[in-house]
Design a protein around this motif. Structure first.
Motif, PDB file in Angstrom:
ATOM      1  N   GLU A   1       0.650  -0.982   0.239  1.00 30.53           N
ATOM      2  CA  GLU A   1      -0.254   0.687   0.034  1.00 30.53           C
ATOM      3  C   GLU A   1       1.097   1.088   0.307  1.00 30.53           C
ATOM      4  OE1 GLU A   1      -3.695   0.081   2.288  1.00 30.53           O
ATOM      5  OE2 GLU A   1      -3.316   1.756   3.726  1.00 30.53           O
ATOM      6  N   VAL A   2       0.326   1.956  -0.484  1.00 36.09           N
ATOM      7  CA  VAL A   2       1.181   3.754  -0.457  1.00 36.09           C
ATOM      8  C   VAL A   2       0.370   4.783   0.106  1.00 36.09           C
ATOM      9  CG1 VAL A   2       2.746   5.612  -2.314  1.00 36.09           C
ATOM     10  CG2 VAL A   2       2.332   2.906  -2.977  1.00 36.09           C
ATOM     11  N   HIS A   3       0.351   5.299   0.737  1.00 32.45           N
ATOM     12  CA  HIS A   3      -0.065   7.101   0.989  1.00 32.45           C
ATOM     13  C   HIS A   3       0.481   8.086   0.844  1.00 32.45           C
ATOM     14  CE1 HIS A   3      -1.243   5.168   5.265  1.00 32.45           C
ATOM     15  NE2 HIS A   3      -2.350   3.801   3.807  1.00 32.45           N
ATOM     16  N   PHE A   4      -0.420   8.294  -0.240  1.00 33.31           N
ATOM     17  CA  PHE A   4      -0.058   9.275  -1.463  1.00 33.31           C
ATOM     18  C   PHE A   4      -0.080  10.958  -0.662  1.00 33.31           C
ATOM     19  CE2 PHE A   4       0.509  10.922  -5.737  1.00 33.31           C
ATOM     20  CZ  PHE A   4       1.983   9.800  -6.178  1.00 33.31           C
ATOM     21  N   HIS A   5       0.879  12.056  -0.718  1.00 35.79           N
ATOM     22  CA  HIS A   5      -0.393  13.223  -0.936  1.00 35.79           C
ATOM     23  C   HIS A   5       1.325  13.976  -0.766  1.00 35.79           C
ATOM     24  CE1 HIS A   5       1.660  12.506   3.484  1.00 35.79           C
ATOM     25  NE2 HIS A   5       1.308  11.079   3.020  1.00 35.79           N
ATOM     26  N   ASP A   6       1.001  15.368  -1.079  1.00 34.17           N
ATOM     27  CA  ASP A   6       2.326  15.505  -1.267  1.00 34.17           C
ATOM     28  C   ASP A   6       2.355  16.682   0.793  1.00 34.17           C
ATOM     29  OD1 ASP A   6       3.794  17.408  -2.977  1.00 34.17           O
ATOM     30  OD2 ASP A   6       2.740  17.801  -4.095  1.00 34.17           O
ATOM     31  N   ALA A   7       3.646  17.020  -0.404  1.00 32.66           N
ATOM     32  CA  ALA A   7       4.549  17.254   1.243  1.00 32.66           C
ATOM     33  C   ALA A   7       5.545  18.420   0.670  1.00 32.66           C
ATOM     34  CB  ALA A   7       5.218  16.473   1.903  1.00 32.66           C
ATOM     35  N   PHE A   8       6.418  19.272   2.099  1.00 35.40           N
ATOM     36  CA  PHE A   8       7.120  20.245   2.145  1.00 35.40           C
ATOM     37  C   PHE A   8       8.401  19.093   3.179  1.00 35.40           C
ATOM     38  CE2 PHE A   8       4.510  23.798   0.309  1.00 35.40           C
ATOM     39  CZ  PHE A   8       5.223  23.933  -0.577  1.00 35.40           C
ATOM     40  N   LYS A   9       9.402  19.612   3.168  1.00 34.53           N
ATOM     41  CA  LYS A   9      10.594  19.258   4.167  1.00 34.53           C
ATOM     42  C   LYS A   9       9.992  19.643   5.665  1.00 34.53           C
ATOM     43  CE  LYS A   9      14.352  17.871   5.699  1.00 34.53           C
ATOM     44  NZ  LYS A   9      14.536  16.226   6.014  1.00 34.53           N
ATOM     45  N   ASP A  10       8.526  20.550   6.774  1.00 31.30           N
ATOM     46  CA  ASP A  10       8.844  20.204   7.320  1.00 31.30           C
ATOM     47  C   ASP A  10       6.837  20.226   7.553  1.00 31.30           C
ATOM     48  OD1 ASP A  10       7.000  22.535   5.451  1.00 31.30           O
ATOM     49  OD2 ASP A  10       7.942  23.882   7.180  1.00 31.30           O
ATOM     50  N   LYS A  11       6.008  19.873   5.971  1.00 33.01           N
ATOM     51  CA  LYS A  11       4.202  19.263   6.670  1.00 33.01           C
ATOM     52  C   LYS A  11       4.323  18.153   5.930  1.00 33.01           C
ATOM     53  CE  LYS A  11       3.391  24.285   4.847  1.00 33.01           C
ATOM     54  NZ  LYS A  11       2.491  24.879   5.106  1.00 33.01           N
ATOM     55  N   CYS A  12       3.545  17.412   5.547  1.00 31.85           N
ATOM     56  CA  CYS A  12       2.916  16.549   4.792  1.00 31.85           C
ATOM     57  C   CYS A  12       1.350  16.649   4.355  1.00 31.85           C
ATOM     58  CB  CYS A  12       3.537  15.625   5.022  1.00 31.85           C
ATOM     59  SG  CYS A  12       3.008  14.615   6.584  1.00 31.85           S
TER      60      CYS A  12
END
Length: 250
Positions: free
Chosen positions: A191-202
């Motif tokens: 399974e993959v949990h898919f979302h965008d992110a920066f280094k300090d937040k997702c």
């Protein structure tokens, strides 16, 4: 298959079901941390959807207290009994780092030099898996923070035939070390949990962060994907982006 997380803004499992159907999703990850899920999960649910279960976030699977580990196992078994009437594909469990000591502002993980950490961890997870196997449910283990001793634990787990969940945002916030592990062991990726992110937040809406989404989409093809964006407006936009990624990467 493409699925969604349980949304905090909703008040019932039925609201999540209606959202999933409206957006032609295949499954819902029912989050056992949310009170309305735990209360409503034993009731009859729509059988046209599939489900996965997200077990408690913060449990320490390797805690050096057999009484507490046995309590986790009993709680896990009760949860499975509560959901066995549903079309459950998998149960997802976090692999947490356990307690830590802060020295001069730096975290040092207590289990890092504990020679029995992996033994206790594996023992607990094998009990979880035995329970899941009775009902043809897959147990899968998710990355949170992955210092070297946790990566080593994941290698041990795949040697014991455990399945893996890859959360791409958790990896981005830490140091991308789990991505390399997943590439080497993609056969164990369930399974993959898919979302965008920066280094300090997702858990950001797709295209609102800095991740190379096409790269991760190619890795996630033919896996179960939870599009883990946790408010309905951002999730609907992300579903559209994800499907366009599919058109570009076919």
């Amino acid at each position: 298959m493409l699925g969604m997380p349980t949304l905090l803004e909703f008040k019932s499992i039925d609201e999540n079901i209606r959202f999933a159907k409206k957006n032609n999703l295949d499954f819902i990850e029912l989050n056992y941390n949310m009170p309305y899920v735990k209360k409503g999960i034993s009731n009859h649910l729509d059988e046209s959807l599939k489900y996965s279960i997200h077990f408690y976030d913060d449990i320490d699977l390797a805690i050096d207290d057999e009484i507490i580990r046995n309590a986790y196992i009993k709680s896990f078994e009760k949860m499975i009994l509560d959901v066995k009437h549903l079309n459950i594909m998998s149960v997802n469990v976090h692999l947490n780092c356990g307690p830590y000591t802060t020295i001069d502002g730096c975290k040092f993980y207590n289990y890092e030099n504990d020679s029995e950490f992996v033994l206790r961890l594996t023992s607990t997870l094998k009990k979880f898996r035995e329970i899941c196997n009775k009902y043809n449910i897959t147990l899968t283990i998710e990355n949170i923070i992955t210092p070297p001793f946790i990566i080593s634990a994941f290698y041990s787990l795949i040697n014991d035939d455990f399945n893996i969940t890859f959360d791409i945002g958790h990896d981005a916030i830490y140091d991308y070390s789990f991505y390399k592990f997943v590439l080497e062991n993609s056969k164990d990726l369930f399974e993959v949990h898919f979302h965008d992110a920066f280094k300090d937040k997702c858990h950001l809406e797709l295209k609102k962060g800095s991740l190379d989404l096409s790269k991760y989409f190619r890795l996630a093809k033919r896996k179960n994907v939870v599009l883990e964006v946790k408010d309905s407006q951002s999730l609907e936009k992300s579903i559209e982006v994800y499907r366009r990624l599919g058109e570009k990467n076919d």
